[in-house]
Design a protein around this motif. Structure first.
Motif, mmCIF file in Angstrom:
data_model
loop_
_atom_site.group_PDB
_atom_site.id
_atom_site.type_symbol
_atom_site.label_atom_id
_atom_site.label_comp_id
_atom_site.label_asym_id
_atom_site.label_seq_id
_atom_site.Cartn_x
_atom_site.Cartn_y
_atom_site.Cartn_z
ATOM 1 N N ASP A 13 0.858 -1.183 0.000
ATOM 2 C CA ASP A 13 0.000 0.000 0.000
ATOM 3 C C ASP A 13 0.897 1.235 0.000
ATOM 4 O OD1 ASP A 13 -2.338 -1.553 0.143
ATOM 5 O OD2 ASP A 13 -2.152 -1.722 2.313
ATOM 6 N N PHE A 15 1.817 5.407 -0.447
ATOM 7 C CA PHE A 15 1.358 6.724 0.001
ATOM 8 C C PHE A 15 0.492 6.641 1.253
ATOM 9 C CE2 PHE A 15 2.027 7.401 -4.657
ATOM 10 C CZ PHE A 15 3.146 8.195 -4.526
ATOM 11 N N THR A 16 0.869 5.731 2.115
ATOM 12 C CA THR A 16 0.195 5.571 3.402
ATOM 13 C C THR A 16 1.083 4.741 4.310
ATOM 14 O OG1 THR A 16 -1.824 4.797 4.506
ATOM 15 C CG2 THR A 16 -1.008 3.465 2.687
ATOM 16 N N SER A 21 -5.059 1.023 2.956
ATOM 17 C CA SER A 21 -5.406 2.364 2.505
ATOM 18 C C SER A 21 -4.383 2.730 1.432
ATOM 19 C CB SER A 21 -5.410 3.357 3.666
ATOM 20 O OG SER A 21 -4.154 3.396 4.307
ATOM 21 N N GLY A 22 -4.384 3.997 0.986
ATOM 22 C CA GLY A 22 -3.480 4.365 -0.083
ATOM 23 C C GLY A 22 -3.770 3.586 -1.353
ATOM 24 N N ASN A 23 -2.735 3.346 -2.138
ATOM 25 C CA ASN A 23 -2.892 2.656 -3.426
ATOM 26 C C ASN A 23 -2.031 1.407 -3.447
ATOM 27 O OD1 ASN A 23 -3.689 2.110 -6.015
ATOM 28 N ND2 ASN A 23 -2.818 3.945 -6.948
ATOM 29 N N HIS A 80 2.944 5.177 -7.996
ATOM 30 C CA HIS A 80 2.772 4.466 -6.722
ATOM 31 C C HIS A 80 3.469 3.107 -6.748
ATOM 32 C CE1 HIS A 80 -0.585 2.114 -8.504
ATOM 33 N NE2 HIS A 80 -0.458 1.325 -7.463
ATOM 34 N N VAL A 233 -4.570 6.502 -5.369
ATOM 35 C CA VAL A 233 -3.605 7.559 -5.031
ATOM 36 C C VAL A 233 -2.478 7.481 -6.060
ATOM 37 C CG1 VAL A 233 -2.281 8.646 -3.188
ATOM 38 C CG2 VAL A 233 -4.127 7.085 -2.601
ATOM 39 N N ARG A 268 -9.874 4.691 0.456
ATOM 40 C CA ARG A 268 -8.453 4.341 0.510
ATOM 41 C C ARG A 268 -7.630 5.625 0.591
ATOM 42 N NH1 ARG A 268 -7.042 -1.066 -0.375
ATOM 43 N NH2 ARG A 268 -4.903 -0.274 -0.383
ATOM 44 N N GLY A 270 -4.937 8.483 1.047
ATOM 45 C CA GLY A 270 -3.488 8.512 1.007
ATOM 46 C C GLY A 270 -2.986 9.937 0.965
ATOM 47 N N THR A 271 -1.685 10.095 1.195
ATOM 48 C CA THR A 271 -1.061 11.411 1.219
ATOM 49 C C THR A 271 0.208 11.395 0.390
ATOM 50 O OG1 THR A 271 -1.901 11.851 3.454
ATOM 51 C CG2 THR A 271 -0.058 13.196 2.688
ATOM 52 N N GLY A 289 6.416 9.685 -0.436
ATOM 53 C CA GLY A 289 5.386 9.066 0.379
ATOM 54 C C GLY A 289 5.944 7.890 1.147
#
Length: 303
Positions: A13, A15-16, A21-23, A80, A233, A268, A270-271, A289
């Protein structure tokens, strides 16, 4: 790979730092000897938006050759999945212990990824994308809004609709509010046809109306042309967005770090941390990330 044809496999996952969560991306870190057909079969079996396959590189300035596959086809670059691949190398293969950077040879050129450790653990990875470019698109605002599943009145007229590139071409669509982005219902078959016509990887909706002071931008990304209805994300699309913002004068020409939220609309979140730095020839786009390895397993007889 061992003598039985077994290879390690990871679902990461990106970016988290929170599981699921995230991608999510697939990563096969020892893909030497795999042909294109087999890589596509593996990507289709994993059913992740993208899977990264790493092999030794013959390029003098690269550490690994990376190829990216959706369940439907090979694509030139995926942000990602690059983060996910670097995270596997840094945390599972000891790369962060011996170097602060890994360089990937991709279809778009060399992509360096810096590895940041904190308290002897991998904390953040930062990829430097290729120089950003922009193009016009000969489609009306009304038609783009219709295909993206929003009202033409939701399009933000303060920013132009353009194609942006830092490895793949993305249709960048400015939207007035986060609410309009969240309720967007794109016409996926028609959007896919339009994107194929213009050789666009994704349609990327963005707004400065984040409704959260912790973020500068809020985005959502649709990629039906490459077999992905919605990508949670997206490192490549947000890198292209950052380049567009600078080249269009929407953000200042000073070095700028943007905090971007994505994935919330589909559960999901993400940052992404995107740094935009003006350069002598072109802006430098860096997308950073964290990541979390959710699944580790074995591909059997993967020759």
């Amino acid at each position: 790979m061992d003598s039985t044809g077994e290879r390690q496999l990871y679902i990461v996952d990106a970016f988290t730092d929170t599981p699921f969560s995230g991608n999510a991306a697939g990563v096969v870190p020892e893909a030497d000897g795999l042909g294109e057909k087999r890589m596509l079969q593996i990507a289709a079996e994993l059913k992740q938006s993208e899977t990264a396959f790493l092999a030794l590189s013959n390029h003098p300035d690269a550490d690994f050759r990376v190829r990216y596959f959706t369940p439907q086809e090979e694509i030139d670059f995926c942000g990602h999945a690059t983060v996910a691949a670097a995270w596997v190398l840094g945390s599972e293969y000891g790369w962060a212990e011996k170097a602060e950077r890994v360089v990937f040879e991709t279809n778009i050129g060399l992509v360096p990824v810096d590895l940041l450790k904190e308290d002897d653990r991998l904390k953040l990875v930062t990829m430097t994308q290729v120089a950003p470019k922009l193009q016009e698109i000969d489609v009306t605002t009304e038609e783009i809004a219709r295909l993206a599943g929003i009202s033409p009145s939701d399009v933000d007229p303060r920013s132009p609709i353009k194609l942006g590139y830092t490895g793949n071409w993305h249709l960048l669509l400015p939207v007035k509010t986060r609410e309009a982005i969240d309720v967007a219902r794109p016409l996926l078959p028609e959007l896919a046809a339009m994107n194929r016509r213009f050789r666009i990887s994704t349609t990327h909706l963005f707004t400065f109306d984040t409704q959260d002071d912790n973020y500068d931008l809020y985005t959502r990304d649709f990629a039906p042309a490459v077999g992905i209805p919605e990508d949670p994300v997206t490192g490549a699309a947000n890198g292209a967005l950052a380049g567009y913002l600078l080249l269009e004068g929407i953000i200042s020409a000073d070095s700028r770090r943007l905090r971007i939220a994505q994935g919330h609309a589909i559960g999901r979140p993400g940052t992404l941390f995107v740094t935009v730095t003006p350069g002598e020839r072109a802006p430098v786009i860096q997308v950073a990330g964290s990541a979390h390895i959710s699944i580790k397993g074995t591909l059997n007889n993967a020759k």
